[in-house]
Motif scaffolding. Structure first.
Motif, PDB file in Angstrom:
ATOM      1  N   TYR A 281      -7.674  12.887  -3.757  1.00 52.42           N
ATOM      2  CA  TYR A 281      -8.274  12.216  -4.905  1.00 52.42           C
ATOM      3  C   TYR A 281      -7.452  12.503  -6.151  1.00 52.42           C
ATOM      4  O   TYR A 281      -7.050  13.644  -6.394  1.00 52.42           O
ATOM      5  CB  TYR A 281      -9.715  12.686  -5.114  1.00 52.42           C
TER       6      TYR A 281
ATOM      7  N   SER B 292      -2.625   5.639   6.393  1.00 55.95           N
ATOM      8  CA  SER B 292      -3.295   6.032   5.155  1.00 55.95           C
ATOM      9  C   SER B 292      -3.923   4.810   4.499  1.00 55.95           C
ATOM     10  O   SER B 292      -3.335   3.734   4.477  1.00 55.95           O
ATOM     11  CB  SER B 292      -2.295   6.675   4.191  1.00 55.95           C
ATOM     12  N   TYR B 293      -5.110   4.997   3.965  1.00 57.00           N
ATOM     13  CA  TYR B 293      -5.827   3.956   3.245  1.00 57.00           C
ATOM     14  C   TYR B 293      -5.993   4.422   1.805  1.00 57.00           C
ATOM     15  O   TYR B 293      -6.340   5.581   1.561  1.00 57.00           O
ATOM     16  CB  TYR B 293      -7.207   3.713   3.862  1.00 57.00           C
ATOM     17  N   ILE B 294      -5.750   3.516   0.849  1.00 57.75           N
ATOM     18  CA  ILE B 294      -5.897   3.872  -0.556  1.00 57.75           C
ATOM     19  C   ILE B 294      -6.964   2.996  -1.200  1.00 57.75           C
ATOM     20  O   ILE B 294      -7.045   1.794  -0.930  1.00 57.75           O
ATOM     21  CB  ILE B 294      -4.546   3.786  -1.313  1.00 57.75           C
ATOM     22  N   HIS B 295      -7.778   3.616  -2.029  1.00 64.10           N
ATOM     23  CA  HIS B 295      -8.862   2.933  -2.726  1.00 64.10           C
ATOM     24  C   HIS B 295      -8.750   3.247  -4.216  1.00 64.10           C
ATOM     25  O   HIS B 295      -8.329   4.335  -4.600  1.00 64.10           O
ATOM     26  CB  HIS B 295     -10.219   3.408  -2.204  1.00 64.10           C
ATOM     27  N   LYS B 296      -9.143   2.285  -5.042  1.00 63.94           N
ATOM     28  CA  LYS B 296      -9.028   2.410  -6.497  1.00 63.94           C
ATOM     29  C   LYS B 296     -10.408   2.379  -7.143  1.00 63.94           C
ATOM     30  O   LYS B 296     -11.333   1.755  -6.628  1.00 63.94           O
ATOM     31  CB  LYS B 296      -8.175   1.252  -7.031  1.00 63.94           C
TER      32      LYS B 296
ATOM     33  N   TYR C 142       0.834  -1.196   0.000  1.00 65.30           N
ATOM     34  CA  TYR C 142       0.000   0.000   0.000  1.00 65.30           C
ATOM     35  C   TYR C 142       0.869   1.247   0.000  1.00 65.30           C
ATOM     36  O   TYR C 142       0.544   2.233  -0.670  1.00 65.30           O
ATOM     37  CB  TYR C 142      -0.958  -0.012   1.191  1.00 65.30           C
TER      38      TYR C 142
ATOM     39  N   TYR D 252      -8.156   7.296  -7.791  1.00 62.26           N
ATOM     40  CA  TYR D 252      -7.611   6.808  -6.533  1.00 62.26           C
ATOM     41  C   TYR D 252      -8.008   7.760  -5.414  1.00 62.26           C
ATOM     42  O   TYR D 252      -7.934   8.981  -5.556  1.00 62.26           O
ATOM     43  CB  TYR D 252      -6.088   6.747  -6.591  1.00 62.26           C
TER      44      TYR D 252
ATOM     45  N   ILE E 126       0.626   4.267  -2.723  1.00 64.27           N
ATOM     46  CA  ILE E 126       0.395   5.658  -2.330  1.00 64.27           C
ATOM     47  C   ILE E 126       1.506   6.547  -2.876  1.00 64.27           C
ATOM     48  O   ILE E 126       1.254   7.615  -3.436  1.00 64.27           O
ATOM     49  CB  ILE E 126       0.270   5.775  -0.799  1.00 64.27           C
TER      50      ILE E 126
ATOM     51  N   ARG F  29       0.896   9.497  -5.674  1.00 55.65           N
ATOM     52  CA  ARG F  29       1.229  10.890  -5.356  1.00 55.65           C
ATOM     53  C   ARG F  29       2.284  11.475  -6.298  1.00 55.65           C
ATOM     54  O   ARG F  29       2.329  12.687  -6.474  1.00 55.65           O
ATOM     55  CB  ARG F  29       1.711  10.990  -3.916  1.00 55.65           C
TER      56      ARG F  29
ATOM     57  N   ASN G   5      -6.206   9.802   4.864  1.00 60.92           N
ATOM     58  CA  ASN G   5      -5.140   9.925   5.860  1.00 60.92           C
ATOM     59  C   ASN G   5      -5.763  10.143   7.231  1.00 60.92           C
ATOM     60  O   ASN G   5      -6.564  11.062   7.411  1.00 60.92           O
ATOM     61  CB  ASN G   5      -4.232  11.115   5.508  1.00 60.92           C
TER      62      ASN G   5
ATOM     63  N   ILE H 110      -7.160   8.521  -1.356  1.00 58.19           N
ATOM     64  CA  ILE H 110      -6.299   8.247  -0.211  1.00 58.19           C
ATOM     65  C   ILE H 110      -6.912   8.934   0.995  1.00 58.19           C
ATOM     66  O   ILE H 110      -7.200  10.136   0.971  1.00 58.19           O
ATOM     67  CB  ILE H 110      -4.860   8.753  -0.444  1.00 58.19           C
TER      68      ILE H 110
END
Length: 115
Positions: free
Chosen positions: A59, A78-82, A29, A68, A33, A37, A72, A70
């Motif tokens: 975003y 931090s969590y990331i989603h797709k 992850y 994506y 991230i 970024r 925080n 993110i």
């Protein structure tokens, strides 16, 4: 001198990513991230929140359709989603309760694959 300037310019351009460089899968992850970024997107937004556990949300989208997300936290995680639709992002950044919106609309719905 022109030669050195050309090399410097090429180094800068080659270091900045674009949407074509985003992998379908990542090793971690943190790697995902970092890569997100450092990539150039047509949409890049960050919102600081007044949430009790979410510090900020980010975003990134190449096509202005999905992207994506993110999240925080105040504890430094931090969590990331797709594949989060831009409509969901617009609702999230304007939500009355970021935590409630995240739990009801994002958590468990948009996954990022890790190798």
């Amino acid at each position: 001198m022109k030669y050195l300037i050309s090399i410097f310019f090429l180094m800068i351009v080659s270091c900045s990513g674009n949407c074509d460089n985003i992998s379908k899968k990542f090793n971690s992850y943190d790697e995902a991230i970092s890569l997100v970024r450092s990539t150039d997107f047509s949409v890049e937004e960050k919102v600081d929140t007044d949430s009790s556990w979410i510090d900020s949300i980010e975003y990134y989208s190449c096509d202005e359709v999905s992207g994506y997300l993110i999240v925080n936290t105040k504890k430094g995680k931090s969590y990331i989603h797709k594949n989060v639709p831009i409509q969901v992002w617009n609702e999230f950044k304007n939500a009355d309760s970021f935590g409630r919106f995240y739990n009801q609309n994002i958590k468990g719905n948009y996954y990022l694959n890790i190798n």
